[in-house]
Write an enzyme that holds these catalytic residues in place. Structure first.
Site, mmCIF file in Angstrom:
data_model
loop_
_atom_site.group_PDB
_atom_site.id
_atom_site.type_symbol
_atom_site.label_atom_id
_atom_site.label_comp_id
_atom_site.label_asym_id
_atom_site.label_seq_id
_atom_site.Cartn_x
_atom_site.Cartn_y
_atom_site.Cartn_z
ATOM 1 N N ASN A 37 0.804 -1.226 0.000
ATOM 2 C CA ASN A 37 0.000 0.000 0.000
ATOM 3 C C ASN A 37 0.838 1.279 0.000
ATOM 4 O O ASN A 37 0.290 2.374 0.006
ATOM 5 C CB ASN A 37 -0.916 0.031 1.234
ATOM 6 C CG ASN A 37 -1.904 -1.115 1.218
ATOM 7 O OD1 ASN A 37 -2.304 -1.561 0.145
ATOM 8 N ND2 ASN A 37 -2.288 -1.597 2.388
ATOM 9 N N LEU A 38 2.159 1.136 -0.014
ATOM 10 C CA LEU A 38 3.012 2.325 0.126
ATOM 11 C C LEU A 38 2.757 3.366 -0.958
ATOM 12 O O LEU A 38 2.849 4.565 -0.707
ATOM 13 C CB LEU A 38 4.497 1.929 0.084
ATOM 14 C CG LEU A 38 5.060 1.295 1.352
ATOM 15 C CD1 LEU A 38 6.529 0.961 1.122
ATOM 16 C CD2 LEU A 38 4.895 2.213 2.556
ATOM 17 N N ARG A 68 0.148 4.465 -2.216
ATOM 18 C CA ARG A 68 -0.961 5.395 -2.003
ATOM 19 C C ARG A 68 -1.073 5.876 -0.555
ATOM 20 O O ARG A 68 -1.955 6.679 -0.253
ATOM 21 C CB ARG A 68 -2.277 4.782 -2.478
ATOM 22 C CG ARG A 68 -2.712 3.539 -1.725
ATOM 23 C CD ARG A 68 -4.158 3.198 -2.093
ATOM 24 N NE ARG A 68 -4.673 2.134 -1.282
ATOM 25 C CZ ARG A 68 -4.702 0.849 -1.666
ATOM 26 N NH1 ARG A 68 -4.254 0.503 -2.839
ATOM 27 N NH2 ARG A 68 -5.204 -0.062 -0.857
ATOM 28 N N CYS A 126 -28.611 10.283 3.803
ATOM 29 C CA CYS A 126 -29.484 11.025 2.890
ATOM 30 C C CYS A 126 -29.131 10.680 1.441
ATOM 31 O O CYS A 126 -29.959 10.813 0.544
ATOM 32 C CB CYS A 126 -29.334 12.534 3.105
ATOM 33 S SG CYS A 126 -30.035 13.110 4.663
ATOM 34 N N CYS A 180 -13.167 -0.743 -1.729
ATOM 35 C CA CYS A 180 -11.802 -0.748 -2.250
ATOM 36 C C CYS A 180 -11.022 -1.932 -1.726
ATOM 37 O O CYS A 180 -10.063 -2.381 -2.344
ATOM 38 C CB CYS A 180 -11.102 0.573 -1.970
ATOM 39 S SG CYS A 180 -10.898 0.937 -0.257
HETATM 40 ZN ZN LIG Z 1 -29.795 11.942 6.611
#
Ligand SMILES: [Zn+2]
Length: 247
Positions: free
Chosen positions: A47-48, A50, A156, A169
């Protein structure tokens, strides 16, 4: 020190490093702040590319303390004096989420799974704290700034955890440069919040469709289960936030 804004970073991964780096670079011209980062993982060589705070020598070391060191080094190098940072070597889980969030003024969420994203969103709404969310999957990403008391909120827009195999991911993979870009957008929305200029909004980028940024206001949904007029979420039910298994 003037009034200190307490900022909780959930995760010291790609997004946390990128938004943390941009924040640290800007800290000298921002109001006083104290940073907490919660992460119980260690730096991995895979992961280096990123995770911008970490280098080869960090592989195998705990992410949290290294994040704190690099954050403070960067902020101090830029002349920031009114900045403190600490790490919590743990995972954000239903048992600790509300207390941790209650002890901060704003949450920066860059988790790589939906369970943690919804947990942060729901706990923050119950504690009436704003969140700057961000996510990246493959070639697309977003940063989202909630209302001051998390109304409007993450739910929402995204109603609930995906029931089928989710595209997170952790499973689908992400494009490194996009993580840096979205992390910078997340930091930008955070800085708006720190200087009192925040408006609830969603910034979206799709690298394969020209890479243009699209920003639109985030509107409160009347029937939102978390922040709507007849909200049904009044407590954190641990059984709801189950991580998809992707070992
Ligand atoms: Zn909400």
């Amino acid at each position: 020190m003037g009034e200190v804004t307490r900022i909780l970073f959930v995760g010291a991964g790609g997004l946390g490093c990128a938004s943390g780096l941009v924040l640290a670079e800007s800290a000298a011209v921002l109001p006083p702040m104290s940073i907490t980062v919660i992460d119980d993982d260690v730096v991995s060589a895979d992961n280096l590319h990123r995770q911008l705070f970490f280098e080869d020598a960090d592989v195998g070391r705990a992410k949290g303390p290294r994040f704190v060191e690099r954050f403070l080094d960067t902020a101090h190098r830029r002349g920031a004096r009114e900045v403190t940072a600490r790490d919590v070597a743990d995972r954000l889980v239903p048992d600790n989420a509300r207390a941790l969030i209650a002890a901060h003024d704003v949450v920066v969420e860059g988790a790589d799974n939906f369970a943690t994203k919804f947990l942060v969103a729901d706990a923050a709404r119950l504690e009436r704290k704003p969140v700057i969310h961000a996510g990246v999957v493959r070639w697309a990403g977003y940063a989202l700034s909630t209302g001051a008391e998390s109304r409007p909120c993450y739910r929402c827009l995204f109603e609930d955890l995906p029931r089928d195999q989710p595209d997170t991911c952790a499973i689908a993979g992400v494009v490194g440069p996009l993580v840096a870009l979205v992390g910078a957008l997340q930091a930008e929305l955070l800085i708006e919040r720190l200087i009192g200029r925040a408006t609830p909004r969603l910034v979206h980028v799709d690298a394969l469709r020209g890479g243009a940024l699209r920003s639109r206001p985030l509107r409160a949904r009347a029937d939102c289960p978390s922040c709507g007029e007849r909200a049904s979420l009044h407590e954190i039910d641990a059984s709801h936030y189950v991580q998809p298994s992707c070992a």
